[in-house]
Design a protein around this motif. Structure first.
Motif: not given
Length: 793
Positions: A77-85, A604-609
């Motif tokens: 969950e923390a990783e999701d928040v940091l990625d969104e930031l 889709l803000k986390h998408l990298r591939y």
């Protein structure tokens, strides 16, 4: 997920929490948000200090196991928040630049000048919520009295240009080869047209390797008309196996519908009728006599002397399928085992010193004649330079296990447990692939990158280099096998060389055991309701019409690799809606009949591939250019695609763009030279009038293959700006005096051969290039030229 993978997750989080972009962006959001980010970093350091010790005791202490589960949930969950930031930071940087350009604001852009028009309360609340969960976790640490550790658990991977095993050198199986070859070609007595010889033995003995030796033996090749190899693995699907045999017999995809068994059996009989064939069925688990009889009946049309070799761990399967007594494969003798062990253990970092030889030979006695175990243990010892380290392995309690099939994995886990935490995560991720799947190395590294599994290191210039180190280390230690360079057809006239590998089925079992429920393979949709809600990485085979529902059902996952199994391509092309919220880091829709994608980038803000290769896609939404975290975009063989999103220059995270086979592409987006991280761009169409001048390539450090269309390059001075000679990572270069394969002719410009020669000289590549191809040189219709292996040219 196995608890021992958590160390890597926490390490990744600590790294992300100190990202320089987040530090500056956090301060822009206000003091409260920045303080919470700093607190999160400190709390994560506290967890990191005890996590390795907690992982050791989780099996014996249910309370610790529950605590680790809470850590895992909060960490993701923390990783999701940091990625969104970070996504918000990248988005606001782009918005500020666009705004400045429109206002003709010419001073340099700084992040501190951004005007943030989104609700900082939303991001602040998410960060505070996850911080509260971490607070509870940290508060529980005291009750367990964990010992603090550095959490380093790391080794320095060797930099090796030839780290993989030479699979052509097989030790200790020459006698077995001769015995089986004599059965195949010398014995005259045959009870049936098609006979079946099972090769039986426990996992790790080398049954597949022996079968490969038999298959490639010149005497065997000359004796049989057809040579066929099918890996069966867990599911004995008669239609799939029969279709595979047909495809191999004709040398291409037969495109037969899997559901039409009548059509398949007719075609199979046509291909095998009165031909003497050798069929290898590798890794068979089927103990159902009825299924085997169905396939055997289809094979019975072969000529007398045809043979089927079955490799299996199951004595019952051998009994059900065999027409001859099973060949029971035995373990290797100690001399052969020692040869395998010493190849891996010595020579790179550890010298073959007497004390190591003595301990090594004791270790070999514990490996039960299994080559796979000898390779694994040898790889384990290859960086242990102290005698006491060798004694620790020799005296490990894990050797006390009774040797049965299921207990090879604990022994192999010795090698796994000695990997650094980030490498454990990379290996465990491979559980997503089906058994016997041919893995492309570069694709695997890009998938690791997209999921944040590769740590960043200052000493490594590019993250791909670190990924290559990890791959080489895993291959050297025996986690991957059959590592080779293979020629893979990219599209109808181009074959590219790729490094590929497979996993031994026992290593695959090990990966599944350590990944737990986080990785899953779904070969049909029947099993989708049985998947755990903990699944993070999913490989799925399904029809294009089912992809949308699959993506929505598993939108919480981080990786979905879908393989379309439509029986007929090009019919009923679909519009795919990706506007729903998701956690996807990697998404592959390869080969799906999708003509259009609709998306809402903020979801889709986390998408990298993103892999859309072989899709009949007509248009990409302009909003795709706001996927600011995207690293890899694979559009190879999207033959109908005409345009790319025009604002791709703002996608600063892009590293790999594959456009091979995009035959209809007419132009490039402007300003691609700004993508300073770009490593791969397989096609570039020069068009100065559209802001796509050749000078855009000047500062791009491109590698791999580049197809450069030069129809609108007017003079050598312009071509010089491409700075081609400095691109030392390029392996293949195609120079075409055309606009994407069609000779370019413009009424106001008559191509000049002398000018073309000057341009060609200005585009001189580095001398280490593997392939150089020149098309339509100078004028339309000119003879194409190709040079291979150009060092010193």
């Amino acid at each position: 997920m196995a608890s021992d993978l958590l160390s890597g997750v926490i390490s990744t989080l600590v790294e992300k929490a100190t990202d320089s972009v987040l530090e500056e962006f956090g301060s822009m959001l206000g003091l409260g948000v920045e303080q919470d980010r700093q607190k999160l970093h400190w709390k994560l350091l506290t967890v990191q200090a005890v996590i390795a010790n907690a992982e050791k005791y989780c099996a014996a202490e249910p309370a610790i196991k529950e605590w680790l589960h809470a850590v895992k949930t909060a960490a993701y969950e923390a990783e999701d928040v940091l990625d969104e930031l970070k996504y918000e930071a990248l988005q606001k940087a782009v918005e500020a630049e666009v705004r400045a350009k429109r206002a003709k604001f010419s001073q340099p852009f700084h992040l501190s000048l951004c005007w943030f028009n989104f609700s900082k309360n939303e991001m602040g609340k998410k960060l505070k919520d996850v911080l509260e969960k971490i607070d509870v976790i940290v508060a529980d640490i005291s009750q367990f009295r964990f010992l603090e550790t550095s959490g380093a658990n790391s080794i320095v991977p060797r930099l090796q240009s030839h780290s993989h095993v030479n699979e052509s050198t097989v030790i200790g199986r020459s006698e077995d080869l001769e015995r089986i070859v004599s059965i195949l070609i010398l014995e005259q007595f045959r009870r049936e047209n098609v006979e079946v010889l099972p090769i039986v033995g426990m996992g790790g003995l080398g049954k597949t390797t022996l079968a490969q030796l038999i298959y490639g033996d010149e005497r065997v090749k000359n004796h049989f008309q057809l040579h066929l190899w099918v890996c069966v693995s867990d599911e004995f699907d008669v239609a799939r196996i029969a279709k595979s045999i047909i495809d191999l017999a004709i040398g291409s995809d037969s495109k037969l519908p899997m559901e039409n068994m009548e059509l398949i059996q007719r075609r199979l009989r046509d291909e095998l009728l009165m031909k003497k064939f050798l069929l290898i069925l590798d890794d068979v688990w089927n103990e159902n006599r009825t299924k085997w009889e169905q396939l055997k009946l289809l094979l019975s049309c072969g000529a007398p002397g045809s043979m089927v070799i079955v490799t299996t761990r199951s004595k019952k399967a051998a009994s059900v399928m065999g027409t001859r007594s099973a060949y029971v494969l035995q373990g290797l003798n100690e001399d052969h085992m020692w040869d395998i062990f010493r190849q891996r253990a010595f020579g790179m970092e550890v010298d073959e010193e007497p004390q190591f030889v003595e301990i090594g030979k004791q270790l070999i006695k514990k490996c039960w004649g299994l080559p796979l175990v000898a390779k694994s243990v040898g790889g384990l010892m290859s960086n242990k330079k102290e005698t006491w380290e060798w004694f620790v392995v020799l005296e490990s309690d894990i050797w006390k296990e009774v040797v049965v099939e299921s207990e090879i994995i604990p022994v192999l886990k010795l090698s796994y447990m000695n990997l650094p935490s980030y490498m454990k995560r990379c290996f465990a991720f491979c559980a997503i692939f089906p058994k016997d799947y041919e893995i492309q190395r570069d694709t695997l590294i890009q998938l690791w990158m997209s999921n944040g599994l590769i740590p960043t290191e200052e000493r490594v210039r590019e993250i791909e280099e670190k990924g290559l180190e990890i791959f080489n280390e895993l291959a050297w230690k025996g986690f991957f096998q059959d590592v080779k360079t293979a020629c893979i057809k990219e599209y109808y006239f181009l074959n590219n060389l790729h490094t590929v590998c497979r996993m031994h089925d026992i290593m695959h079992d090990l990966a599944k055991s350590v990944a737990g429920s986080e990785c899953a393979t779904m070969l049909n949709l029947d099993g989708q309701n049985n998947l755990s809600s903990d699944v993070l990485h999913l490989y799925a085979c399904c029809m294009t019409q089912d992809i949308a529902s699959l993506l929505q059902q598993f939108s919480f996952t981080r990786t979905i690799l879908s393989t379309a199994i439509d029986s007929e391509k090009g019919e009923d092309s679909a519009v795919l809606d990706l506007s729903f919220s998701s956690s996807f880091r990697a998404l592959s829709l390869r080969d799906a009949t999708i003509c259009e994608i609709q998306m809402r980038p903020r979801n889709l803000k986390h998408l990298r591939y993103l892999d859309l290769s072989w899709c009949p896609i007509l248009i990409l939404p302009e909003s795709l250019s706001t996927l600011y975290n995207l690293q890899t975009l694979n559009l190879s063989n999207c033959k109908l695609l005409r345009l790319l999103p025009q604002d791709m220059r703002y996608m600063q995270s892009l590293r790999h763009v594959n456009l091979d086979g995009c035959d209809a592409l007419v132009s490039m987006p402007s300003g691609l030279g700004r993508l300073s991280s770009l490593q791969t761009l397989t096609m570039y169409i020069v068009d100065p009038d559209k802001g796509c001048g050749i000078e855009e390539l000047k500062n791009l450090n491109l590698g791999g293959r580049l197809e450069l269309h030069l129809g609108k390059v007017r003079n050598a001075s312009g071509a010089t700006q491409a700075n081609m000679y400095s691109k030392k990572n390029l392996k293949k270069l195609l120079l075409a005096w055309s606009a994407n394969g069609v000779p370019f002719v413009e009424e106001v410009f008559e191509p000049n051969p002398d000018n073309a020669k000057a341009i060609l000289q200005a585009l001189e590549p580095h001398r280490g290039l593997d392939d150089l191809e020149i098309m339509h040189y100078g004028v339309a219709g000119a003879k194409d030229l190709t040079w291979k292996s150009l060092p010193g040219a």
